[in-house]
Structures are given as C-alpha cells and as structure tokens.
Design a protein around this motif. Structure first.
Motif, PDB file in Angstrom:
ATOM      1  N   TYR A 213       0.856  -1.304   0.130  1.00 25.10           N
ATOM      2  CA  TYR A 213       0.013   0.077   0.039  1.00 25.10           C
ATOM      3  C   TYR A 213       0.775   1.187   0.063  1.00 25.10           C
ATOM      4  N   VAL A 214       0.177   2.368  -0.257  1.00 26.09           N
ATOM      5  CA  VAL A 214       0.914   3.683   0.003  1.00 26.09           C
ATOM      6  C   VAL A 214       0.749   3.980   1.156  1.00 26.09           C
ATOM      7  N   LEU A 215       1.977   4.151   1.893  1.00 29.12           N
ATOM      8  CA  LEU A 215       2.205   4.342   3.671  1.00 29.12           C
ATOM      9  C   LEU A 215       2.123   5.985   3.780  1.00 29.12           C
ATOM     10  N   GLY A 216       2.446   6.854   2.859  1.00 28.17           N
ATOM     11  CA  GLY A 216       2.671   8.171   3.308  1.00 28.17           C
ATOM     12  C   GLY A 216       3.006   8.834   1.834  1.00 28.17           C
ATOM     13  N   SER A 217       3.335  10.321   2.185  1.00 29.09           N
ATOM     14  CA  SER A 217       3.746  11.178   1.261  1.00 29.09           C
ATOM     15  C   SER A 217       5.042  11.628   1.434  1.00 29.09           C
ATOM     16  N   SER A 218       5.595  12.375   0.489  1.00 27.16           N
ATOM     17  CA  SER A 218       7.024  12.822   0.596  1.00 27.16           C
ATOM     18  C   SER A 218       7.283  13.549   1.923  1.00 27.16           C
ATOM     19  N   THR A 219       6.321  14.345   2.196  1.00 28.88           N
ATOM     20  CA  THR A 219       6.249  15.047   3.535  1.00 28.88           C
ATOM     21  C   THR A 219       6.342  14.261   4.732  1.00 28.88           C
ATOM     22  N   THR A 220       5.861  13.053   4.770  1.00 27.90           N
ATOM     23  CA  THR A 220       5.940  12.077   5.658  1.00 27.90           C
ATOM     24  C   THR A 220       6.974  10.976   5.755  1.00 27.90           C
ATOM     25  N   PHE A 221       7.864  11.107   4.909  1.00 29.09           N
ATOM     26  CA  PHE A 221       8.790  10.105   4.299  1.00 29.09           C
ATOM     27  C   PHE A 221       9.599   9.621   5.515  1.00 29.09           C
ATOM     28  N   GLN A 222      10.184  10.612   6.580  1.00 27.00           N
ATOM     29  CA  GLN A 222      10.844  10.078   7.556  1.00 27.00           C
ATOM     30  C   GLN A 222      10.019   9.374   8.737  1.00 27.00           C
ATOM     31  N   GLN A 223       8.794   9.721   8.794  1.00 22.10           N
ATOM     32  CA  GLN A 223       7.926   8.901   9.784  1.00 22.10           C
ATOM     33  C   GLN A 223       7.537   7.551   9.213  1.00 22.10           C
ATOM     34  N   VAL A 224       7.254   7.555   8.059  1.00 26.91           N
ATOM     35  CA  VAL A 224       7.153   5.981   7.409  1.00 26.91           C
ATOM     36  C   VAL A 224       8.319   5.144   7.469  1.00 26.91           C
ATOM     37  N   VAL A 225       9.332   5.753   7.251  1.00 30.83           N
ATOM     38  CA  VAL A 225      10.721   4.729   7.415  1.00 30.83           C
ATOM     39  C   VAL A 225      10.763   4.417   9.024  1.00 30.83           C
ATOM     40  N   LEU A 226      10.652   5.292   9.809  1.00 26.96           N
ATOM     41  CA  LEU A 226      10.817   4.951  11.184  1.00 26.96           C
ATOM     42  C   LEU A 226       9.695   3.977  11.762  1.00 26.96           C
ATOM     43  N   GLN A 227       8.481   4.306  11.401  1.00 24.79           N
ATOM     44  CA  GLN A 227       7.344   3.412  11.839  1.00 24.79           C
ATOM     45  C   GLN A 227       7.469   2.037  11.305  1.00 24.79           C
ATOM     46  N   HIS A 228       7.878   2.016  10.291  1.00 26.94           N
ATOM     47  CA  HIS A 228       7.852   0.655   9.592  1.00 26.94           C
ATOM     48  C   HIS A 228       9.317   0.010   9.533  1.00 26.94           C
ATOM     49  N   ARG A 229      10.249   0.818  10.206  1.00 25.87           N
ATOM     50  CA  ARG A 229      11.494   0.062  10.463  1.00 25.87           C
ATOM     51  C   ARG A 229      12.243  -0.180   9.087  1.00 25.87           C
ATOM     52  N   ALA A 230      12.175   0.712   8.148  1.00 26.05           N
ATOM     53  CA  ALA A 230      12.675   0.305   6.801  1.00 26.05           C
ATOM     54  C   ALA A 230      14.322   0.329   6.795  1.00 26.05           C
ATOM     55  N   ASP A 231      14.858  -0.530   5.880  1.00 24.31           N
ATOM     56  CA  ASP A 231      16.205  -0.590   5.960  1.00 24.31           C
ATOM     57  C   ASP A 231      16.757   0.114   4.742  1.00 24.31           C
ATOM     58  N   ALA A 232      15.934   0.387   3.632  1.00 24.33           N
ATOM     59  CA  ALA A 232      16.221   0.832   2.427  1.00 24.33           C
ATOM     60  C   ALA A 232      15.229   1.622   1.871  1.00 24.33           C
ATOM     61  N   VAL A 233      15.676   2.582   0.913  1.00 28.09           N
ATOM     62  CA  VAL A 233      14.808   3.179   0.084  1.00 28.09           C
ATOM     63  C   VAL A 233      14.890   3.071  -1.582  1.00 28.09           C
ATOM     64  N   ILE A 234      14.080   3.039  -2.255  1.00 31.46           N
ATOM     65  CA  ILE A 234      14.509   2.699  -3.894  1.00 31.46           C
ATOM     66  C   ILE A 234      13.754   4.037  -4.207  1.00 31.46           C
ATOM     67  N   ILE A 235      14.358   4.965  -4.786  1.00 24.67           N
ATOM     68  CA  ILE A 235      13.990   6.251  -5.459  1.00 24.67           C
ATOM     69  C   ILE A 235      13.550   6.053  -6.883  1.00 24.67           C
ATOM     70  N   ALA A 236      12.118   5.845  -7.122  1.00 25.00           N
ATOM     71  CA  ALA A 236      11.726   5.535  -8.320  1.00 25.00           C
ATOM     72  C   ALA A 236      11.083   6.727  -9.017  1.00 25.00           C
ATOM     73  N   ASP A 237      10.946   7.721  -8.298  1.00 29.18           N
ATOM     74  CA  ASP A 237      10.140   8.878  -8.960  1.00 29.18           C
ATOM     75  C   ASP A 237      10.837   9.792  -9.154  1.00 29.18           C
ATOM     76  N   THR A 238      11.017  10.025 -10.480  1.00 29.85           N
ATOM     77  CA  THR A 238      12.409  10.840 -11.280  1.00 29.85           C
ATOM     78  C   THR A 238      11.609  12.201 -11.419  1.00 29.85           C
ATOM     79  N   ASN A 239      10.012  12.298 -10.809  1.00 33.71           N
ATOM     80  CA  ASN A 239       9.514  13.806 -11.391  1.00 33.71           C
ATOM     81  C   ASN A 239       9.257  14.495  -9.937  1.00 33.71           C
ATOM     82  N   LEU A 240       9.982  14.045  -8.840  1.00 28.92           N
ATOM     83  CA  LEU A 240       9.949  14.974  -7.556  1.00 28.92           C
ATOM     84  C   LEU A 240      10.617  16.417  -7.852  1.00 28.92           C
ATOM     85  N   VAL A 241       9.846  17.316  -7.601  1.00 25.47           N
ATOM     86  CA  VAL A 241      10.221  18.590  -7.689  1.00 25.47           C
ATOM     87  C   VAL A 241      11.401  18.869  -6.592  1.00 25.47           C
TER      88      VAL A 241
END
Length: 491
Positions: A213-241
């Motif tokens: 699922y979508v867990l959050g937006s880019s503004t809540t990225f840090q909270q998503v990583v901490l909450q879900h104990r992520a080890d890595a991020v794959i940046i796939a959106d090349t259109n981020l301003v």
C-alpha cells in the motif's frame, strides 16, 4: 483499506515477527568467514600434497620442507581472509545474488598469490615452489567459490522464510516504482521485502500491488521509514520537484543507517551504461553505446569464438547424425534459415536444423495463427515434425547456430534473438536489445524458455545487458545444461 488499519497491521507485524528484532547477518558472516578459512586451508594442503607427494612428470624434484610450508600456510590463511574482507566479501551488499561475489573471490585469491610472488623476489630466503603457487591459486579459487555457492543456497532458504532480508520502501508508485517492486517481490531470494510506497499522487492506503500500500507522502517520508523500520529506500519517482526532494534528502541524511538505491526512470539509461568524465571541472555523464565494451568485449569475443569452434569439433558426429535423421524424417532442406535482427540493427540468417514441415503454415487453424501472432510460440504446433518435437525439446535444432557464433553474428550467451516482426513487442527497449549480439542461450533460457512472455523476456535481457560479466556468461552456460536436458519450457 484505511491508513489506520495499515498502521495497526504494520505495528502488529513488527512486534510479533522475531525476524525484525535481531539481525542474523553477523552470525551468517561469521559462518562464511569460517567456511572461507577451511576452504583456503584445504586448498593449500591439497596443493602441497599434489606438488610433493605425486609422481607427475610436470613437477621437478625438490624438497617438500613440511615445516616451511606449514609456517607459510599459517601466515597466508589469515592474509587470505583479510583480502576477502578488503574486497567486501563480508558485506551483505555483495552476498546472496549475482556474480560479483564470485568475481571478488577470484580477484582476492589472485592478488594474494601475486603478493606471495612479490615476496619471494624481495626476500631471497623465501623460496616457494612455483607449482605449489599455481595449484594453491587454482584450488583456493575453486574451493572458495564452491563454498560460497553452497552457502548461497542456505541464504536463499532463509530469505524464503523472511530472514536476511532488507525492508524496502519505494519512493514513487509510478510505473517505474511498480515495475521495480513487482520484480523484487517476484524474487524473494534477492532479499528485498517491499513494505510499501511513498507517493504524492495517490491517497494513503491505496493498494498499489497485492498487499502493498501507499504508506505516506514525501512530506511524511521520515515518519514512514521509522514507523515501518525500513532498511532501504528505492527512489523511483524521477519527477520529484526540488522542494519535495529536499525533504526526502534531509530525512535520508537524518536516517544515517538507511540504504538509498536509485532506480533509473531511466531503464534505458542504465541499460546502456554511463561513464563519469570531467570537463572544465564539471562532472558529466557519458552514455555508453553498450555495457559490453573494452576488455569485457574482447574476453567475450574470445570466449564466443573459442567456445563455438570447440563445440563444433566436439559435436561434429552428433551434427552429422541429426542431419541424416532430418533428411529421413520428412522432405525438405536440412537447415532452416530464420531472418533475425542482430547487433547494430543488422539482420542475418540464424541457422537451425529444420524442425517443421515445408508446408507447415497450411496446417495452422485461424486460432493458431492468432496465438502465434500474439505470443510468437505454439504449444501444440502442427507444423512441427516428429523429429522436430525432440529437437526443440532438447534444443538440438539450434546447434547449427554455433556457425553464426563463429561468424560473429551471435554470441554463446546474450539476449534472445528477435525477428523484424517481433520488434514492436519490445517498445522503447528494442534499441537496447539490438546493441548486443543475440545469444544461443541466455537468462531467458534458464528462466522459463518458451513459457516466458515478451515482458519477462525484456526484463531478463535488460538485466543481462546491464550486469554483463564473463562470470555471468559462465554461470548461464553452467545453468543451461540441466535446463536443456530436462526440456523444461521448450516446445
């Protein structure tokens, strides 16, 4: 599914899953190091026994000096382990997939022997039998790779159970992000567990892939990583301003333990490869026409020509027998010439033993013609002769393509050949596939053969082009033999 529900499920899963609470990699790395040490000891001892306790005429007479060689081994074994560590062989990033691990083993063992040879020149009192050096090098490479290959089977089993995996958040639920996540989910042995997406276009809770699922937006990225104990991020959106990307970058810097992977929006870019060069102190990315360049291209050409010539000589009796059987089975030419696309968009005739009736197309029903146009293959093909079914199942009909390899039109290993009529199935990736020579075998051959659709063929061929190495070619050739023998996916 609502966002609170997702959060509750995630928290419950994290609390109850013992695989999240502890890292098993230190234990696995310790086992790997002990196995490496035993493999190196066995290699050095075998080299000693072969050199001094056999009567092979290639070895000159000489003193075996057991005390000297025992002392030498005691010094070299920890040195080998140190070289393995310097080459990153105890970093999880290089373990459990691909051919980099084996390449690093080869390079580390080779450097170790080079350093021993240099030592014998610098210290005249240290005299080591040249045959022992050669045998120890060959045995240490072989034994260590065999051990690593065996250990990798254990890692795969653990990853199927959820251990030794990396919890991954994908930044971007666009087509690129979905494609990457789908591929990683389909290969649990790769060790990537997709926990969810971060996306600014879709609502939180949107199911992008089954149970992802979508867990959050880019503004809540840090909270998503901490909450879900992520080890890595794959940046796939090349259109981020820039404004939103700065938020993500700041979070990444704060989360220093987070591994960051970039997925090229850019499948095309990374497929053809890049080189970094500097002009007037400005770093520029220069695109390669193909990843198989320089020494890689030279070694591949040697392997192709030498392997094809040796195979033609070895299989010449079999080729003559098949030619006779084709002649007796049904009327028509011995060799079928299939017009296919080669490197540089140049077409050529790929040779195959004829496996179809000369009037084969007249035997097709309208439904079969439609299936053939859609998939390029028929499971029940009335055009195929009795002998042809056997030749196709065993891939013996493709042996004449060794001549194409010898002529430089094909490679032993490469992307699957494409006809002009099939090009439209490969869309924007077709120009990358035509940058390298098609292969007698390839990742498609060891991953399903005719059971694969065009989308899977593209994915596998792109992976091959992006990650080419001589070791990958040897691995594919090694895997092809049992696949061909059991006839899986061939029709």
């Amino acid at each position: 599914m609502s966002s609170p529900t997702i959060d509750r499920v995630a928290r419950k899963g994290l609390q109850n899953d013992p695989r999240i609470s502890g890292d098993r990699w230190p234990v696995m790395l310790t086992i790997l190091a002990i196995g490496d040490m035993l493999a190196v000891i066995a290699a050095f001892m075998l080299a000693y026994l072969l050199r001094f306790y056999t009567n092979w005429p290639i070895f000159n007479e000489g003193s075996n000096e057991p005390h000297f060689y025992a002392t030498l081994m005691v010094a070299l074994v920890p040195s080998w382990i140190a070289l393995f560590a310097l080459y990153g062989l105890y970093k999880p990033h290089y373990l459990g997939g691909g051919t980099q691990e084996y390449t690093k083993v080869f390079n580390a063992c080779t450097l170790g022997m080079v350093l021993v040879i240099i030592l014998t020149f610098l210290v005249p009192d240290v005299v080591v039998a040249r045959a022992w050096l050669l045998l120890a090098w060959l045995a240490s490479v072989s034994f260590t790779i065999l051990w690593r290959f065996s250990a990798r089977r254990g890692i795969y089993r653990m990853r199927h159970q959820g251990w030794l995996t990396e919890r991954v958040v994908v930044l971007g639920a666009n087509a690129e992000g979905r494609a990457v996540a789908t591929q990683l989910k389909a290969a649990p042995i790769a060790g990537s567990h997709i926990v969810g997406f971060v996306d600014d276009e879709l609502d939180v809770g949107t199911e992008v892939l089954p149970d992802v699922y979508v867990l959050g937006s880019s503004t809540t990225f840090q909270q998503v990583v901490l909450q879900h104990r992520a080890d890595a991020v794959i940046i796939a959106d090349t259109n981020l301003v820039r404004e939103r990307m700065s938020l993500v970058q700041g979070a990444i810097e704060t989360l220093s333990q987070l591994n960051v992977h970039l997925s090229p929006g850019l499948f095309d870019l990374l497929t053809i490869g890049v080189q970094v060069r500097e002009q007037a102190n400005v770093p520029l990315l220069t695109l390669n026409k193909t990843r198989i360049t320089g020494l890689h291209a030279f070694s591949k050409a040697i392997l192709d020509r030498g392997g094809a010539l040796a195979a033609l000589i070895i299989f010449s009796p079999l080729l003559l027998l098949i030619a006779l059987l084709v002649r007796l089975d049904s009327p028509g030419p011995l060799i079928h010439r299939r017009r296919v696309m080669g490197a540089g968009n140049r077409s050529f005739d790929a040779f195959k033993f004829r496996s179809m009736y000369v009037d084969g197309n007249t035997r097709l029903t309208p439904e079969q013609k439609q299936e053939l146009a859609t998939s390029g293959k028929l499971k029940e093909d009335p055009r195929v002769t009795r002998l042809g079914h056997f030749l196709r199942r065993t891939s013996l009909d493709e042996l004449p393509q060794l001549v194409n390899v010898l002529l430089g039109q094909m490679s032993l290993v490469g992307p699957r050949m494409i006809t002009q009529d099939e090009l439209h199935h490969f869309g924007r990736w077709q120009h990358n596939l035509l940058m390298v020579r098609p292969g007698l075998t390839g990742l498609w051959q060891i991953s399903g053969r005719s059971n694969l659709g065009y989308e899977d063929r593209v994915r596998l061929d792109m992976h091959y082009i992006r990650n080419y190495s001589i070791w990958l070619d040897l691995y594919i050739v090694f895997r092809t033999i049992p696949i061909v023998l059991n006839g899986h996916g061939a029709y």
